[in-house]
Write a protein that holds these residues in place. Structure first.
Motif, PDB file in Angstrom:
ATOM      1  N   SER A 189       0.900  -1.149  -0.020  1.00  0.00           N
ATOM      2  CA  SER A 189      -0.033   0.051   0.009  1.00  0.00           C
ATOM      3  C   SER A 189       0.919   1.160  -0.119  1.00  0.00           C
ATOM      4  O   SER A 189       2.133   1.293   0.695  1.00  0.00           O
ATOM      5  N   VAL A 204      -4.888   3.596 -13.519  1.00  0.00           N
ATOM      6  CA  VAL A 204      -4.121   2.310 -13.605  1.00  0.00           C
ATOM      7  C   VAL A 204      -3.690   1.810 -14.985  1.00  0.00           C
ATOM      8  O   VAL A 204      -4.480   1.297 -15.781  1.00  0.00           O
ATOM      9  N   LEU A 209      -5.700  -2.443  -8.536  1.00  0.00           N
ATOM     10  CA  LEU A 209      -5.727  -1.481  -7.425  1.00  0.00           C
ATOM     11  C   LEU A 209      -6.864  -1.661  -6.476  1.00  0.00           C
ATOM     12  O   LEU A 209      -8.032  -1.820  -7.025  1.00  0.00           O
ATOM     13  N   HIS A 210      -6.810  -1.605  -5.173  1.00  0.00           N
ATOM     14  CA  HIS A 210      -7.922  -1.391  -4.207  1.00  0.00           C
ATOM     15  C   HIS A 210      -7.702   0.006  -3.582  1.00  0.00           C
ATOM     16  O   HIS A 210      -6.945   0.505  -3.059  1.00  0.00           O
ATOM     17  N   VAL A 211      -8.861   0.945  -3.921  1.00  0.00           N
ATOM     18  CA  VAL A 211      -8.927   2.347  -3.523  1.00  0.00           C
ATOM     19  C   VAL A 211      -9.995   2.469  -3.031  1.00  0.00           C
ATOM     20  O   VAL A 211     -11.074   2.584  -3.511  1.00  0.00           O
ATOM     21  N   GLN A 215     -12.269  -1.903  -6.294  1.00  0.00           N
ATOM     22  CA  GLN A 215     -11.389  -2.303  -7.284  1.00  0.00           C
ATOM     23  C   GLN A 215     -11.196  -1.540  -8.294  1.00  0.00           C
ATOM     24  O   GLN A 215     -12.363  -1.224  -9.096  1.00  0.00           O
ATOM     25  N   VAL A 232      -3.826   3.452  -1.446  1.00  0.00           N
ATOM     26  CA  VAL A 232      -3.883   2.767  -2.486  1.00  0.00           C
ATOM     27  C   VAL A 232      -3.249   1.471  -2.418  1.00  0.00           C
ATOM     28  O   VAL A 232      -2.116   1.393  -1.862  1.00  0.00           O
ATOM     29  N   THR A 233      -3.920   0.440  -2.484  1.00  0.00           N
ATOM     30  CA  THR A 233      -3.213  -1.006  -2.129  1.00  0.00           C
ATOM     31  C   THR A 233      -3.285  -1.882  -3.536  1.00  0.00           C
ATOM     32  O   THR A 233      -4.508  -1.782  -4.380  1.00  0.00           O
ATOM     33  N   ALA A 234      -2.307  -2.518  -3.979  1.00  0.00           N
ATOM     34  CA  ALA A 234      -2.327  -3.319  -5.069  1.00  0.00           C
ATOM     35  C   ALA A 234      -2.722  -4.635  -4.995  1.00  0.00           C
ATOM     36  O   ALA A 234      -2.174  -5.160  -4.043  1.00  0.00           O
ATOM     37  N   ALA A 238       1.281  -3.748  -9.826  1.00  0.00           N
ATOM     38  CA  ALA A 238       0.645  -2.917 -10.486  1.00  0.00           C
ATOM     39  C   ALA A 238       1.409  -1.634 -10.785  1.00  0.00           C
ATOM     40  O   ALA A 238       2.602  -1.383 -10.144  1.00  0.00           O
TER      41      ALA A 238
END
Length: 286
Positions: A189, A204, A209-211, A215, A232-234, A238
């Protein structure tokens, strides 16, 4: 500190230019611009064969905004009517202020057309306020080794402009724009703060990503709500483009290669270009 969440997600629509694979998330259905961030073309990823024709962006004019080009793979030769020339390789950037008017060309150098190879380029347009639309043109080309990076627990932030975690970008923005691209390992993250009142851009280019509870897959633009930060988490390896800028509370009138504040200013831009006041850019062979 309040966190921003995703309010909408927009796909990059496919719009190839000849044999150049091109996707455009903005402008597109439901999103004309993201504040000062006006336009993004994502060219590639693709592999050119030997003896190819290269990129098709011969001499053309601009006025009233800035263009930022991120060369993820391949090479790009630039020349313009203000006398700037460069060949920027993978990992480098070009930042051009069109200002009152410039003619430039962005093409593949001779070696790339001869040998071919992988190519992926992101071309972003950033607006200028009325007080700077007629500023003198400028150009900055920076190779990969000149782009500062900041490592953060599985994320590498490539700082094009602005500051983050003690790092300072390669380019001094005229309007205080923060811009960079971020490579993130799966599960890692990265958090950006100091976003209150800023227009935030997030696209992206690779991976997912998870924002803010949503997703965001590859080739998608995320629009964010208000707040002071975003995490932001991949969910897989990514790469994304991230930027933020102060709002420009002025009319946007865009027509072809010009972005001004009124139709009359657009007409004047065409008249000035046709009168030759933007100068001439020659395509470099190198």
């Amino acid at each position: 500190m309040t966190s921003r969440t995703v309010t909408s997600i927009h796909p990059a629509n496919r719009d190839d230019i000849g044999d150049l694979v091109t996707r455009r998330p903005v402008p597109g259905p439901g999103v004309e611009n993201v504040g000062a961030f006006l336009f993004l073309n994502h060219h590639g990823p693709q592999t050119y064969p030997p003896n190819n024709r290269g990129l098709p962006f011969g001499p053309h004019p601009h006025r009233g905004f800035e263009t930022v080009t991120l060369i993820l793979e391949g090479e790009l030769a630039h020349t313009d009517s203000a006398g700037h020339e460069s060949i920027i390789r993978a990992g480098g950037i070009q930042w051009m202020t069109a200002g009152r008017g410039i003619v430039h060309a962005e093409v593949s150098p001779a070696g790339f057309k001869r040998d071919g190879g992988p190519m992926e380029i992101l071309q972003l347009r950033v607006n200028l306020p009325a007080r700077l639309k007629m500023t003198a043109p400028r150009y900055v080309g920076v190779q990969a080794e000149g782009i500062p990076t900041v490592e953060s627990e599985g994320a590498t932030v490539h700082l094009v402009s602005g500051e983050w975690q003690g790092g300072k970008g390669a380019v001094e923005s005229l309007t205080g724009v923060f811009l960079g691209w971020v490579a993130v390992q799966s599960g890692a993250s990265v958090t950006f703060d100091e976003l209150r009142g800023r227009d935030v851009f997030l696209y992206v280019a690779r991976g997912e990503l998870h924002v803010g509870g949503r997703q965001v897959p590859q080739f998608h633009l995320a629009q964010l709500g208000e707040g002071e930060s975003v995490t932001v988490t991949a969910t897989e390896p990514a790469l994304f483009v991230f930027g933020h800028a102060d709002p420009i509370a002025e009319p946007i009138v865009a027509h072809g290669p010009f972005v001004m504040n009124s139709v009359e200013e657009i007409r004047q831009a065409f008249a000035d270009y046709q009168a030759g006041t933007f100068g001439v850019a020659e395509i470099i062979a190198g």
